[in-house]
Design a protein around this motif. Structure first.
Motif, mmCIF file in Angstrom:
data_model
loop_
_atom_site.group_PDB
_atom_site.id
_atom_site.type_symbol
_atom_site.label_atom_id
_atom_site.label_comp_id
_atom_site.label_asym_id
_atom_site.label_seq_id
_atom_site.Cartn_x
_atom_site.Cartn_y
_atom_site.Cartn_z
ATOM 1 N N MET A 88 64.699 75.551 -30.493
ATOM 2 C CA MET A 88 64.064 75.076 -31.723
ATOM 3 C C MET A 88 64.284 76.015 -32.908
ATOM 4 N N GLY A 89 64.861 77.188 -32.647
ATOM 5 C CA GLY A 89 65.072 78.142 -33.719
ATOM 6 C C GLY A 89 63.842 78.945 -34.090
ATOM 7 N N LEU A 90 62.845 78.965 -33.215
ATOM 8 C CA LEU A 90 61.628 79.728 -33.485
ATOM 9 C C LEU A 90 61.811 81.212 -33.177
ATOM 10 N N ILE A 91 62.794 81.539 -32.371
ATOM 11 C CA ILE A 91 63.132 82.917 -32.069
ATOM 12 C C ILE A 91 64.631 82.983 -31.834
ATOM 13 N N ALA A 92 65.250 84.069 -32.277
ATOM 14 C CA ALA A 92 66.706 84.207 -32.136
ATOM 15 C C ALA A 92 67.051 84.864 -30.809
ATOM 16 N N PRO A 93 68.165 84.480 -30.200
ATOM 17 C CA PRO A 93 68.619 85.153 -28.980
ATOM 18 C C PRO A 93 68.843 86.638 -29.242
ATOM 19 N N GLN A 94 68.670 87.454 -28.206
ATOM 20 C CA GLN A 94 68.718 88.905 -28.374
ATOM 21 C C GLN A 94 69.848 89.551 -27.579
ATOM 22 N N GLY A 95 70.853 88.792 -27.248
ATOM 23 C CA GLY A 95 71.924 89.312 -26.413
ATOM 24 C C GLY A 95 72.041 88.486 -25.157
ATOM 25 N N ASP A 96 72.529 89.082 -24.076
ATOM 26 C CA ASP A 96 72.707 88.332 -22.836
ATOM 27 C C ASP A 96 71.380 87.916 -22.216
ATOM 28 N N VAL A 97 70.322 88.669 -22.511
ATOM 29 C CA VAL A 97 68.981 88.350 -22.015
ATOM 30 C C VAL A 97 68.007 88.427 -23.179
ATOM 31 N N THR A 98 67.174 87.406 -23.329
ATOM 32 C CA THR A 98 66.172 87.387 -24.401
ATOM 33 C C THR A 98 64.785 87.435 -23.789
ATOM 34 N N ARG A 99 63.998 88.400 -24.241
ATOM 35 C CA ARG A 99 62.611 88.526 -23.784
ATOM 36 C C ARG A 99 61.699 87.889 -24.832
ATOM 37 N N VAL A 100 61.004 86.850 -24.417
ATOM 38 C CA VAL A 100 60.126 86.109 -25.323
ATOM 39 C C VAL A 100 58.684 86.408 -24.949
ATOM 40 N N LYS A 101 57.953 86.999 -25.879
ATOM 41 C CA LYS A 101 56.543 87.322 -25.639
ATOM 42 C C LYS A 101 55.700 86.155 -26.119
ATOM 43 N N ILE A 102 54.983 85.543 -25.170
ATOM 44 C CA ILE A 102 54.294 84.279 -25.406
ATOM 45 C C ILE A 102 52.782 84.482 -25.353
ATOM 46 N N HIS A 103 52.099 83.888 -26.325
ATOM 47 C CA HIS A 103 50.637 83.876 -26.338
ATOM 48 C C HIS A 103 50.168 82.467 -25.997
ATOM 49 N N SER A 104 49.367 82.350 -24.927
ATOM 50 C CA SER A 104 48.814 81.052 -24.547
ATOM 51 C C SER A 104 47.592 80.769 -25.406
ATOM 52 N N VAL A 105 47.708 79.799 -26.301
ATOM 53 C CA VAL A 105 46.616 79.467 -27.213
ATOM 54 C C VAL A 105 45.394 79.001 -26.440
ATOM 55 N N ASN A 106 45.599 78.255 -25.363
ATOM 56 C CA ASN A 106 44.482 77.686 -24.604
ATOM 57 C C ASN A 106 43.632 78.740 -23.928
ATOM 58 N N THR A 107 44.262 79.774 -23.392
ATOM 59 C CA THR A 107 43.536 80.732 -22.562
ATOM 60 C C THR A 107 43.549 82.156 -23.090
ATOM 61 N N GLY A 108 44.410 82.450 -24.056
ATOM 62 C CA GLY A 108 44.511 83.808 -24.571
ATOM 63 C C GLY A 108 45.424 84.709 -23.764
ATOM 64 N N ALA A 109 45.998 84.216 -22.673
ATOM 65 C CA ALA A 109 46.869 85.023 -21.824
ATOM 66 C C ALA A 109 48.163 85.373 -22.565
ATOM 67 N N LYS A 110 48.750 86.499 -22.163
ATOM 68 C CA LYS A 110 50.026 86.925 -22.709
ATOM 69 C C LYS A 110 51.053 86.975 -21.584
ATOM 70 N N VAL A 111 52.207 86.398 -21.846
ATOM 71 C CA VAL A 111 53.245 86.277 -20.831
ATOM 72 C C VAL A 111 54.585 86.645 -21.443
ATOM 73 N N GLU A 112 55.373 87.388 -20.710
ATOM 74 C CA GLU A 112 56.740 87.663 -21.133
ATOM 75 C C GLU A 112 57.684 86.792 -20.314
ATOM 76 N N ALA A 113 58.501 86.000 -20.997
ATOM 77 C CA ALA A 113 59.516 85.185 -20.336
ATOM 78 C C ALA A 113 60.876 85.834 -20.570
ATOM 79 N N VAL A 114 61.627 86.030 -19.494
ATOM 80 C CA VAL A 114 62.951 86.625 -19.578
ATOM 81 C C VAL A 114 63.973 85.510 -19.378
ATOM 82 N N VAL A 115 64.729 85.204 -20.446
ATOM 83 C CA VAL A 115 65.611 84.034 -20.487
ATOM 84 C C VAL A 115 67.064 84.485 -20.583
ATOM 85 N N SER A 116 67.922 83.832 -19.825
ATOM 86 C CA SER A 116 69.353 84.125 -19.862
ATOM 87 C C SER A 116 69.982 83.500 -21.099
#
Length: 363
Positions: A109-137
């Motif tokens: 969607m273009g909300l975050i730019a790729p960061q190389g071969d692996v992109t780490r996306v730090k996600i905030h869950s609006v519903n619960t307040g939890a924080k999650v890191e997703a590691v994407v190829s």
């Protein structure tokens, strides 16, 4: 009147699937938003024939994404569970399987730019307040969906998405044990009410006269079980400080039994009107925490996992889910530091989904 077209990406996330939207492309107020999501999924008919839902709770889920307003996070993830047949939308829970697609979707969607071969996306869950890191190829600056990772409940293989969950204890109720007890007895059934990533009411299968190895279909046909389980779930919701949960999908309900295929424990997880065909990512974290907490209803069903962090293997109707738990125990009791899981995701379609303009004329 013409219909309203809403841009969307359609993803399989883990063992669930549904539309992913930019939050700004949807109505702001919850009442209108709920009506629009019901129309998008076709809720109100068991096949969802007038929408893009799949006639099951795991295929009537929605992710809404935006640039995060939370410090240290990249993406805000707002989740909605749309009922298959009842036309209801629940904004209270989150979904870890759908979360598997949030990183890839945010990049698409273009909300975050790729960061190389692996992109780490730090996600905030609006519903619960939890924080999650997703590691994407993301080789060559684009999301890669092909790979060799396999998860039970999904055919074939795909690129891995690693999820590292943090700050998930007490996500909905503010406490690991919302009732203040390791065990409670409700209607003659001993349960553990625990809140880690998802509030779950946990019981032993044998206490309901079940083996715990029943298939999801067999359990769904056993309406006598649901007639016994649902009042317990609702009563537990009150004890957990969640109020009247009759119209909410939380707390969820789970049954535990001895492992049969080399895992740590066998589980059946309810959503709650039917049995999950596999296992929820959030629910798996809660069940893994129950396994590692002395004194819960899980105690005595298995040999406790060894090592730190601990690998908890949860046998479910379609296979096994692995949960790696970094935790400690001491005077303060069980302390969860993080939980990690491997999932996969795949972009299935993108474009516009149409809803009647009478529901929402758009911007």
């Amino acid at each position: 009147m013409p219909q309203t077209g809403i841009p969307y990406h359609f993803f399989r996330g883990g063992t669930s699937r549904g539309p992913y939207f930019r939050r700004e492309d949807l109505p702001e107020d919850r009442e209108t938003l709920a009506r629009v999501l019901v129309a998008v999924l076709g809720s109100g008919q068991k096949l969802n024939i007038d929408g893009i839902g799949g006639g099951a709770a795991v295929t009537t889920k929605v992710a809404m994404l935006s640039v995060s307003q939370t410090e240290g996070c990249d993406i805000d993830y707002f989740f909605a569970q749309v009922g298959v047949e009842d036309g209801l939308v629940d904004f209270k829970p989150t979904c870890g399987n759908i979360l598997s697609g949030v990183g890839p979707a945010a990049i698409e969607m273009g909300l975050i730019a790729p960061q190389g071969d692996v992109t780490r996306v730090k996600i905030h869950s609006v519903n619960t307040g939890a924080k999650v890191e997703a590691v994407v190829s993301t080789p060559e600056g684009a999301v890669c969906y092909d790979g060799t990772a396999a998860i039970d409940g999904v055919p074939g293989t795909a690129a891995p998405v690693f999820l590292n969950f943090m700050d998930v204890v007490g996500s909905a109720t503010g406490a690991l044990l919302p009732t203040g007890s390791l065990r409670d007895v409700i209607d003659g059934i001993e349960v553990t009410c625990m809140d880690v990533a998802m509030p779950v009411v946990i019981a032993r299968a044998r206490d309901f006269g079940l083996t715990g190895t029943e298939t999801a279909a067999e359990l769904d046909e056993n309406r006598a079980f649901y007639a016994r389980m649902e009042p317990i779930r609702r009563a537990a919701g009150v004890l957990m400080g969640m109020g009247d949960v009759a119209q909410s999908v939380t707390p969820k309900f789970a049954l535990l039994s001895e492992p049969r295929n080399g895992g740590t424990v066998t589980a059946r997880y309810f959503m709650p009107k039917n049995c999950h065909p596999t296992m929820a990512v959030t629910g798996a974290q809660c069940l893994a925490s129950a396994v590692l907490t002395p004194g819960t209803v899980a105690e005595g069903l298995f040999s406790p996992p060894q090592g730190q962090p601990a690998l908890v293997l949860i046998e479910h109707p379609s296979g096994v889910m692995d949960v790696t738990v970094d935790y400690s125990t001491g005077a303060a009791g069980f302390q969860l530091h993080s939980a990690g899981l491997l999932r996969t995701a795949r972009l299935l379609a993108r474009g516009e989904v149409m809803v009647p303009a009478s529901l929402w004329a758009g911007k």
